[in-house]
Design a protein around this motif. Structure first.
Motif, PDB file in Angstrom:
ATOM      1  N   ALA A 547       0.837  -1.212   0.000  1.00  0.00           N
ATOM      2  CA  ALA A 547       0.000   0.000   0.000  1.00  0.00           C
ATOM      3  C   ALA A 547       0.857   1.240   0.000  1.00  0.00           C
ATOM      4  O   ALA A 547       0.594   2.219  -0.714  1.00  0.00           O
ATOM      5  CB  ALA A 547      -0.931  -0.022   1.213  1.00  0.00           C
ATOM      6  N   LEU A 548       1.921   1.202   0.774  1.00  0.00           N
ATOM      7  CA  LEU A 548       2.821   2.354   0.791  1.00  0.00           C
ATOM      8  C   LEU A 548       3.521   2.552  -0.556  1.00  0.00           C
ATOM      9  O   LEU A 548       3.729   3.689  -1.017  1.00  0.00           O
ATOM     10  CB  LEU A 548       3.858   2.181   1.904  1.00  0.00           C
ATOM     11  CG  LEU A 548       3.308   2.278   3.345  1.00  0.00           C
ATOM     12  CD1 LEU A 548       4.392   1.960   4.362  1.00  0.00           C
ATOM     13  CD2 LEU A 548       2.713   3.670   3.600  1.00  0.00           C
ATOM     14  N   SER A 549       3.864   1.438  -1.196  1.00  0.00           N
ATOM     15  CA  SER A 549       4.476   1.540  -2.536  1.00  0.00           C
ATOM     16  C   SER A 549       3.503   2.171  -3.528  1.00  0.00           C
ATOM     17  O   SER A 549       3.862   3.043  -4.323  1.00  0.00           O
ATOM     18  CB  SER A 549       4.900   0.160  -3.050  1.00  0.00           C
ATOM     19  OG  SER A 549       5.856  -0.404  -2.165  1.00  0.00           O
ATOM     20  N   PHE A 550       2.230   1.727  -3.499  1.00  0.00           N
ATOM     21  CA  PHE A 550       1.203   2.301  -4.374  1.00  0.00           C
ATOM     22  C   PHE A 550       1.034   3.783  -4.097  1.00  0.00           C
ATOM     23  O   PHE A 550       0.929   4.603  -5.013  1.00  0.00           O
ATOM     24  CB  PHE A 550      -0.103   1.535  -4.157  1.00  0.00           C
ATOM     25  CG  PHE A 550      -1.202   1.976  -5.060  1.00  0.00           C
ATOM     26  CD1 PHE A 550      -1.235   1.591  -6.397  1.00  0.00           C
ATOM     27  CD2 PHE A 550      -2.218   2.791  -4.584  1.00  0.00           C
ATOM     28  CE1 PHE A 550      -2.260   2.016  -7.220  1.00  0.00           C
ATOM     29  CE2 PHE A 550      -3.227   3.219  -5.407  1.00  0.00           C
ATOM     30  CZ  PHE A 550      -3.266   2.823  -6.729  1.00  0.00           C
ATOM     31  N   LEU A 551       1.000   4.125  -2.794  1.00  0.00           N
ATOM     32  CA  LEU A 551       0.849   5.529  -2.423  1.00  0.00           C
ATOM     33  C   LEU A 551       2.057   6.346  -2.865  1.00  0.00           C
ATOM     34  O   LEU A 551       1.927   7.479  -3.304  1.00  0.00           O
ATOM     35  CB  LEU A 551       0.674   5.622  -0.897  1.00  0.00           C
ATOM     36  CG  LEU A 551       0.498   7.037  -0.330  1.00  0.00           C
ATOM     37  CD1 LEU A 551      -0.753   7.686  -0.906  1.00  0.00           C
ATOM     38  CD2 LEU A 551       0.412   6.992   1.194  1.00  0.00           C
ATOM     39  N   GLU A 552       3.218   5.735  -2.834  1.00  0.00           N
ATOM     40  CA  GLU A 552       4.445   6.439  -3.253  1.00  0.00           C
ATOM     41  C   GLU A 552       4.392   6.768  -4.744  1.00  0.00           C
ATOM     42  O   GLU A 552       4.731   7.875  -5.178  1.00  0.00           O
ATOM     43  CB  GLU A 552       5.657   5.558  -2.949  1.00  0.00           C
ATOM     44  CG  GLU A 552       6.997   6.173  -3.363  1.00  0.00           C
ATOM     45  CD  GLU A 552       7.400   7.312  -2.476  1.00  0.00           C
ATOM     46  OE1 GLU A 552       8.258   8.122  -2.887  1.00  0.00           O
ATOM     47  OE2 GLU A 552       6.863   7.415  -1.355  1.00  0.00           O
ATOM     48  N   VAL A 553       3.932   5.772  -5.532  1.00  0.00           N
ATOM     49  CA  VAL A 553       3.861   5.997  -6.989  1.00  0.00           C
ATOM     50  C   VAL A 553       2.895   7.110  -7.314  1.00  0.00           C
ATOM     51  O   VAL A 553       3.215   8.075  -8.019  1.00  0.00           O
ATOM     52  CB  VAL A 553       3.475   4.690  -7.707  1.00  0.00           C
ATOM     53  CG1 VAL A 553       3.221   4.967  -9.185  1.00  0.00           C
ATOM     54  CG2 VAL A 553       4.572   3.646  -7.557  1.00  0.00           C
ATOM     55  N   HIS A 554       1.650   7.033  -6.793  1.00  0.00           N
ATOM     56  CA  HIS A 554       0.650   8.053  -7.099  1.00  0.00           C
ATOM     57  C   HIS A 554       0.964   9.376  -6.430  1.00  0.00           C
ATOM     58  O   HIS A 554       0.595  10.434  -6.956  1.00  0.00           O
ATOM     59  CB  HIS A 554      -0.743   7.556  -6.694  1.00  0.00           C
ATOM     60  CG  HIS A 554      -1.224   6.433  -7.561  1.00  0.00           C
ATOM     61  ND1 HIS A 554      -1.750   6.641  -8.801  1.00  0.00           N
ATOM     62  CD2 HIS A 554      -1.250   5.074  -7.371  1.00  0.00           C
ATOM     63  CE1 HIS A 554      -2.084   5.496  -9.353  1.00  0.00           C
ATOM     64  NE2 HIS A 554      -1.791   4.505  -8.496  1.00  0.00           N
ATOM     65  N   GLY A 555       1.640   9.335  -5.293  1.00  0.00           N
ATOM     66  CA  GLY A 555       2.056  10.582  -4.675  1.00  0.00           C
ATOM     67  C   GLY A 555       3.048  11.330  -5.551  1.00  0.00           C
ATOM     68  O   GLY A 555       2.991  12.556  -5.676  1.00  0.00           O
ATOM     69  N   SER A 556       3.954  10.581  -6.209  1.00  0.00           N
ATOM     70  CA  SER A 556       4.910  11.237  -7.134  1.00  0.00           C
ATOM     71  C   SER A 556       4.180  11.879  -8.298  1.00  0.00           C
ATOM     72  O   SER A 556       4.493  13.005  -8.727  1.00  0.00           O
ATOM     73  CB  SER A 556       5.913  10.201  -7.644  1.00  0.00           C
ATOM     74  OG  SER A 556       6.634   9.641  -6.562  1.00  0.00           O
ATOM     75  N   GLU A 557       3.170  11.168  -8.839  1.00  0.00           N
ATOM     76  CA  GLU A 557       2.412  11.736  -9.969  1.00  0.00           C
ATOM     77  C   GLU A 557       1.656  12.980  -9.510  1.00  0.00           C
ATOM     78  O   GLU A 557       1.583  13.976 -10.244  1.00  0.00           O
ATOM     79  CB  GLU A 557       1.439  10.688 -10.500  1.00  0.00           C
ATOM     80  CG  GLU A 557       2.130   9.501 -11.164  1.00  0.00           C
ATOM     81  CD  GLU A 557       1.150   8.477 -11.647  1.00  0.00           C
ATOM     82  OE1 GLU A 557      -0.073   8.661 -11.392  1.00  0.00           O
ATOM     83  OE2 GLU A 557       1.572   7.484 -12.291  1.00  0.00           O
ATOM     84  N   ALA A 558       1.096  12.945  -8.310  1.00  0.00           N
ATOM     85  CA  ALA A 558       0.355  14.109  -7.809  1.00  0.00           C
ATOM     86  C   ALA A 558       1.280  15.300  -7.618  1.00  0.00           C
ATOM     87  O   ALA A 558       0.952  16.438  -7.981  1.00  0.00           O
ATOM     88  CB  ALA A 558      -0.339  13.763  -6.497  1.00  0.00           C
ATOM     89  N   ARG A 559       2.469  15.030  -7.093  1.00  0.00           N
ATOM     90  CA  ARG A 559       3.425  16.124  -6.914  1.00  0.00           C
ATOM     91  C   ARG A 559       3.847  16.726  -8.252  1.00  0.00           C
ATOM     92  O   ARG A 559       3.982  17.939  -8.396  1.00  0.00           O
ATOM     93  CB  ARG A 559       4.642  15.604  -6.144  1.00  0.00           C
ATOM     94  CG  ARG A 559       4.400  15.413  -4.645  1.00  0.00           C
ATOM     95  CD  ARG A 559       5.708  15.213  -3.912  1.00  0.00           C
ATOM     96  NE  ARG A 559       6.383  13.980  -4.338  1.00  0.00           N
ATOM     97  CZ  ARG A 559       6.166  12.793  -3.768  1.00  0.00           C
ATOM     98  NH1 ARG A 559       5.310  12.677  -2.758  1.00  0.00           N
ATOM     99  NH2 ARG A 559       6.817  11.741  -4.195  1.00  0.00           N
ATOM    100  N   GLU A 560       4.060  15.857  -9.231  1.00  0.00           N
ATOM    101  CA  GLU A 560       4.430  16.369 -10.560  1.00  0.00           C
ATOM    102  C   GLU A 560       3.311  17.223 -11.137  1.00  0.00           C
ATOM    103  O   GLU A 560       3.545  18.276 -11.728  1.00  0.00           O
ATOM    104  CB  GLU A 560       4.735  15.199 -11.493  1.00  0.00           C
ATOM    105  CG  GLU A 560       6.019  14.466 -11.153  1.00  0.00           C
ATOM    106  CD  GLU A 560       6.264  13.305 -12.083  1.00  0.00           C
ATOM    107  OE1 GLU A 560       5.430  13.096 -12.999  1.00  0.00           O
ATOM    108  OE2 GLU A 560       7.291  12.589 -11.912  1.00  0.00           O
ATOM    109  N   GLY A 561       2.035  16.795 -10.946  1.00  0.00           N
ATOM    110  CA  GLY A 561       0.901  17.572 -11.455  1.00  0.00           C
ATOM    111  C   GLY A 561       0.789  18.934 -10.756  1.00  0.00           C
ATOM    112  O   GLY A 561       0.518  19.953 -11.405  1.00  0.00           O
ATOM    113  N   ILE A 562       1.016  18.930  -9.449  1.00  0.00           N
ATOM    114  CA  ILE A 562       0.936  20.202  -8.711  1.00  0.00           C
ATOM    115  C   ILE A 562       2.037  21.147  -9.149  1.00  0.00           C
ATOM    116  O   ILE A 562       1.824  22.349  -9.341  1.00  0.00           O
ATOM    117  CB  ILE A 562       0.999  19.929  -7.195  1.00  0.00           C
ATOM    118  CG1 ILE A 562      -0.271  19.182  -6.744  1.00  0.00           C
ATOM    119  CG2 ILE A 562       1.178  21.215  -6.413  1.00  0.00           C
ATOM    120  CD1 ILE A 562      -0.220  18.697  -5.306  1.00  0.00           C
ATOM    121  N   ASP A 563       3.235  20.608  -9.357  1.00  0.00           N
ATOM    122  CA  ASP A 563       4.341  21.453  -9.816  1.00  0.00           C
ATOM    123  C   ASP A 563       4.049  22.060 -11.176  1.00  0.00           C
ATOM    124  O   ASP A 563       4.325  23.238 -11.437  1.00  0.00           O
ATOM    125  CB  ASP A 563       5.623  20.629  -9.861  1.00  0.00           C
ATOM    126  CG  ASP A 563       6.105  20.212  -8.474  1.00  0.00           C
ATOM    127  OD1 ASP A 563       5.686  20.887  -7.516  1.00  0.00           O
ATOM    128  OD2 ASP A 563       6.872  19.229  -8.376  1.00  0.00           O
TER     129      ASP A 563
END
Length: 675
Positions: A547-563
């Protein structure tokens, strides 16, 4: 090492130009119906029935059909065909016949020819030609005319054609049939020298030739002889009705065409000699040739006049000498350079033919005579290489039983029918062995043709099989190439997939390692807070870790979108708020876009202000007097009237904007809400 005979390899497709055709037409060679036949597409001569192979360069140098008996005799004695002789050799024979008939007043004879000319093989140490393989050359010991012939005639072998074979009352004038496969064999007759008796009989003729060359003011040259026979329009190598000493001019029956123009004559002389444009061409001969208007002297003796010749009669002939004189027939069938042997029967047949010809040949008045104002003490030389010398004929006729004729036999021999029969019999005896050899060669040729046809059929089958094998090999090669290309493409795609998978595994391992580190850190913090240690039961298949790995992947995509959104808004903010500073947080940025006032209405007011200013400027530019106080007093204008004025001015909006320099947009007008 012996020279290689080219043979049929020399022949190629005939290349006769329009210039050659025009020249043959001017010379009168092609005026007779079917006199000349031109090849079509064949690259090896195949003359039609009744035609022989010749060359353009032979025809323009004096050759025509039916051929002269002297040329026929030369071909027989030397064992040659027409295509074996070079153009310069043909010109030598034409000059010799013209010299004998027009300037010496005699028929061309074999003895005089042997004193001046000989034959040699044409070629190099490694290559021996078949076309033009024999050259007629002047002996170094002979004082003869300098003809100024070219060193080589360029491209003459490519200009071949067919000429109609004609006879002149008997088969002796016929051209030998074409045989391209016949090899040139050197014979003793090629360099045979005149015997002592022949030298004595022709001494007066050689003296006359020297006088023609060296008489001051009346020197005769080889170029003058060429110009004479070209101007007379009589082909020297043609069997003619009358010799050249009876030439009657423009009305002569042996002329082929009208006189050539001066420029054509000079061009032709330069073409067949080595003269250049700088050299002058003589218009006439310095020595007047014999003709119908310039007859031979009366003291010319006849060929059959035995008493004037100073020789004994046949009944008073001396015994045979121990060593016979040179016999051209016997020498012509014995090769000095080859091992070809001829049966003795052939020699006897030809010798018998020679004897019979001497008895049966009718005497022609004026056929051969001595040179002008000269006295020949010896016997007259033979007029053709095929005729034996008079002395040899007389001595041998005594030994023939059939030649001891009575008075009644003499009367019988004078019968024209008997003479014709003797002539036909002589020809039959002379050609019997030749026909036998020809039949043998024909059988060998047929056998060779059958062998070649069989080999051709076999080679054709082999060629077809090779073509099929080549097609199959090409198809297999194309298929293998396509398979190789497909395998290479699959290999590249597999390599790319493996590389991508490796990168993905490496990235996943790096993320998992980072998560483990964070979990470890969180575990320490958890222990510090709760005094309990957080421990992963199965790190490989732990649900929390996944679950943490999944959250890490989508968290990176979310950060890229916010940037990316932040960067975009940073670029758009100065456009909307040029005088404000960009807020630090997204919430403050959102508040800028949600003020208490209506931003759209404000923008439209700004646009209206710009439009009013542009209108004022437009009115001022038109220089009209307007009361601006009344224009700005909106209380005095009714709303309906205001709208009607705007509606009336709206059709001219585009013209006004174009005048100001503003391109109108397609957005709807914003004047109505303000109104």
């Amino acid at each position: 090492m012996a020279a290689a005979d080219l043979g049929a390899a020399e022949w190629e497709r005939s290349k006769i130009t329009n210039q050659d055709l025009n020249l043959l037409k001017k010379l009168g060679i092609t005026t007779k119906p079917k006199a000349v036949c031109f090849p079509s597409e064949e690259s090896y001569p195949a003359p039609p029935m009744g035609y022989r192979v010749s060359f353009v360069d032979h025809l323009i140098r004096g050759l025509s059909t039916p051929i002269h008996p002297f040329l026929r005799g030369l071909l027989f004695v030397y064992g040659l065909q027409l295509h074996h002789l070079t153009p310069n050799s043909i010109l030598h024979i034409s000059i010799f016949i013209t010299l004998c008939e027009a300037f010496l007043g005699v028929s061309p004879n074999w003895a005089l020819w042997k004193r001046i000319f000989f034959c040699r093989r044409n070629g190099s140490p490694n290559v021996a030609y078949n076309i033009g393989g024999v050259v007629i050359s002047i002996r170094s010991t002979a004082d003869y005319f300098d003809v100024k012939l070219p060193d080589s005639v360029q491209g003459w072998r490519k200009r071949w054609l067919y000429i109609r074979e004609e006879n002149h009352g008997c088969a002796e004038d016929n051209i030998p049939p074409f045989d391209g496969a016949e090899k040139i064999l050197r014979r003793r007759s090629w360099d045979a020298e005149a015997t002592e008796e022949e030298r004595t009989s022709t001494e007066a003729l050689m003296t006359r030739i020297h006088e023609l060359q060296n008489t001051r003011g009346k020197e005769l040259s080889g170029i003058q002889i060429i110009v004479y026979f070209l101007k007379s329009r009589v082909q020297p190598l043609q069997a003619r009705k009358f010799p050249l000493w009876k030439y009657t001019g423009n009305e002569d029956v042996d002329r082929l065409s009208v006189d050539l123009e001066v420029k054509d004559l000079e061009r032709l002389v330069r073409k067949i000699t080595s003269l250049s444009k700088k050299d002058s061409i003589p218009s006439s001969c310095r020595v007047k040739p014999y003709s119908a208007t310039h007859a031979l002297p009366k003291n010319k003796r006849k060929r059959g006049d035995v008493e004037d010749s100073g020789t004994s009669k046949p009944e008073e002939a001396a015994p045979l000498p121990q060593k016979a004189a040179y016999d051209p027939y016997l020498a012509s069938i014995i090769s000095s350079d080859d091992d070809e042997e001829t049966p003795a029967l052939d020699v006897a047949a030809r010798t018998s033919m020679s004897h019979t010809l001497v008895i049966s040949e009718p005497r022609v008045e004026g056929e051969e005579s001595s040179p002008p104002q000269q006295n020949i003490g010896a016997s007259t030389p033979p007029s053709s290489p095929r005729a034996p010398s008079p002395k040899r004929a007389r001595t041998e006729t005594v030994s023939e039983p059939t030649l001891q004729l009575s008075s009644s036999s003499n009367l019988l021999m004078e019968d024209p029918v008997i003479k014709d029969l003797l002539r036909i019999g002589a020809q039959f005896v002379g050609y019997r062995e030749y026909a036998s050899k020809t039949e043998k060669k024909l059988a060998e040729a047929n056998e060779r043709a059958n062998t070649l046809a069989l080999q051709l059929e076999q080679s054709e089958k082999a060629r077809k099989k090779a073509e099929l094998d080549a097609v199959d090999a090409r198809a297999e090669a194309d298929k293998a190439k396509a398979d190789a290309a497909g395998v290479e493409d699959l290999r590249k795609r597999l390599h790319t997939a493996e590389t991508s998978l490796s990168d993905h595994i490496a990235a996943q391992s790096a993320r998992e390692e980072a998560i483990r580190k964070r979990l470890t850190t969180q575990s320490r913090r958890f222990v510090a807070r709760t005094a309990q240690e957080f421990q992963l039961d199965e790190p490989a298949n732990d649900p929390l870790l996944d679950a943490l790995s999944f959250l890490e992947v989508h968290g990176s995509e979310a950060r890229e979108g916010i940037d990316q959104a932040k960067a975009g808004l940073s670029r758009l903010f100065p456009y909307f708020f040029p005088k404000k500073e960009e807020p630090a947080t997204f919430l403050n940025l959102a508040k800028c876009f949600n003020p208490s006032e209506d931003l759209g209405l404000r923008v439209r007011h700004e646009n209206m202000k710009v439009a009013v200013e542009n209108t004022v400027a437009l009115v001022a530019d038109s220089q009209q007097s307007i009361d601006w106080s009344k224009v700005g007093d909106t209380d005095q204008i009714e709303q309906s009237r205001w709208r009607s004025l705007i509606k009336a001015a709206k059709p001219n909006t585009r013209k006004i904007l174009a005048y100001i320099g503003i391109k109108p947009s397609s957005t709807p007008s914003s004047s109505k809400p303000e109104v």
